[in-house]
Design a protein around this motif. Structure first.
Motif, short mmCIF file in Angstrom:
data_model
loop_
_atom_site.label_atom_id
_atom_site.label_comp_id
_atom_site.label_asym_id
_atom_site.label_seq_id
_atom_site.Cartn_x
_atom_site.Cartn_y
_atom_site.Cartn_z
N CYS A 192 -1.09 11.89 -3.28
CA CYS A 192 -0.55 10.57 -2.95
C CYS A 192 0.65 10.69 -2.01
O CYS A 192 0.77 9.94 -1.04
N PHE A 193 1.55 11.62 -2.31
CA PHE A 193 2.72 11.81 -1.45
C PHE A 193 2.29 12.19 -0.02
O PHE A 193 2.88 11.73 0.97
N ALA A 194 1.27 13.04 0.07
CA ALA A 194 0.79 13.44 1.39
C ALA A 194 0.20 12.24 2.13
O ALA A 194 0.47 12.04 3.33
N GLY A 195 -0.59 11.42 1.43
CA GLY A 195 -1.14 10.22 2.05
C GLY A 195 -0.05 9.25 2.47
O GLY A 195 -0.16 8.59 3.52
N ALA A 196 1.01 9.15 1.67
CA ALA A 196 2.11 8.25 2.01
C ALA A 196 2.80 8.69 3.28
O ALA A 196 3.22 7.86 4.10
N ALA A 197 2.95 10.00 3.47
CA ALA A 197 3.58 10.51 4.69
C ALA A 197 2.75 10.17 5.92
O ALA A 197 3.29 9.81 6.97
N PHE A 236 0.83 -1.20 0.00
CA PHE A 236 0.00 0.00 0.00
C PHE A 236 0.87 1.25 0.00
O PHE A 236 0.59 2.22 -0.72
N GLN A 237 1.95 1.22 0.78
CA GLN A 237 2.88 2.35 0.80
C GLN A 237 3.51 2.56 -0.57
O GLN A 237 3.71 3.70 -1.02
#
Length: 303
Positions: free
Chosen positions: A170-175, A79-80
């Protein structure tokens, strides 16, 4: 209770690593632009994740470490990977076929705002005035640095620009999701997520872009290697370390630093002049990053 000198020194080290991460990812947009000149987007990103994941796996073995074997951890890695590499890397590479690297950097610099909003949506912790001021100062600094002329292309190639905004989310959700790996050495989620990303992207590249038929230029190949080694393998290790020490909003604050770092590199190596507005923007960005990444002040408990 005020923070000790050792605590302040440790936080200063983390902010220095944050600047390194911003430099690595700030340079990635130019490398992507060079790479997609003769390498299609899926193949470029598949090679980026495969080389970076393989390199980190070799380093793990050299350190005598082994990746987790339980299915739950690998599902989180997968998921990451989708949030942090497969989807955003591909979207940005596709978009930079028609969008300038500078505009891509600017659009992607809003990830701290999305990380802040996602954090507020999924956690009950209320925002502090310092964090709100940091978001505002960072955005104001970006606007001062780039000026209105940087957005001349905004509105053209709308699909590509929206793709970069989607990558930013997406980058924000990954963080935010990256906090699930705080118990692991930073190299573990970096390696695991990159290997999962390669497992998705390599078959797609083979099916749709047939990389064996390509004749990439030397510049694109070197750009791919630079992306893999420095902007991915090294950057991901720093990223997961900083998610653990600075938190998701703090680590995405490096997106604000990408633009001023690019401006300073241009001034030092290309002879570009810095206007008063740029210096004012730099001050706003630095203040915003410091406000968003600074540790919460602890108060003395009543006796």
């Amino acid at each position: 209770m005020t923070s000790s000198p050792a605590h302040r020194s440790g936080h200063a080290i983390e902010l220095a690593w944050l600047a390194v991460l911003a430099t690595l990812w700030g340079g990635s947009y130019t490398l992507i632009k060079l790479g997609v000149a003769t390498i299609p987007p899926l193949t470029l990103i598949a090679g980026r994740t495969l080389v970076a994941g393989g390199l980190l796996l070799l380093i793990l073995r050299w350190r005598g470490m082994a990746l987790p074997r339980d299915g739950a951890t690998w599902r989180r890695f997968l998921f990451q990977a989708c949030l942090n590499s497969v989807v955003p890397f591909t979207l940005i590479a596709w978009a930079e076929q028609s969008v300038d690297a500078g505009l891509a950097t600017i659009l992607n610099s809003t990830s701290p705002v999305f990380a802040f909003l996602l954090t507020q949506a999924f956690t009950p912790v209320p925002p502090t005035r310092r964090q709100l001021a940091g978001v505002a100062a960072g955005l104001a600094g970006i606007c001062l640095i780039v000026g209105p002329q940087a957005f001349d292309g905004l509105g053209r190639q709308l699909a590509a620009q929206l793709a970069i905004v989607a990558a930013t989310v997406c980058f924000a959700g990954a963080a935010v999701f990256g906090r699930n790996f705080q118990a692991l050495d930073p190299m573990m989620p970096a390696t695991g997520s990159l290997l999962c990303g390669a497992a998705i992207l390599v078959p797609l590249s083979l099916c749709f872009e047939r990389p064996w038929t390509l004749t990439p230029s030397a510049g694109s190949v070197f750009a791919l290697l630079g992306l893999a080694v420095f902007c991915t393998a090294l950057a991901f290790v720093l990223y997961f370390r900083l998610v653990r020490t600075l938190g998701p909003v703090g680590v995405t604050a490096q997106a604000y630093l990408r633009v001023p770092i690019g401006v300073l590199i241009g001034a030092l190596f290309l002879g570009e002049s810095l206007t008063p507005g740029v210096w004012a923007g730099l001050a706003c960005v630095v203040a915003g990053v410091a406000a968003m990444a600074a540790p919460a002040r602890r108060v003395r408990a009543p006796r």
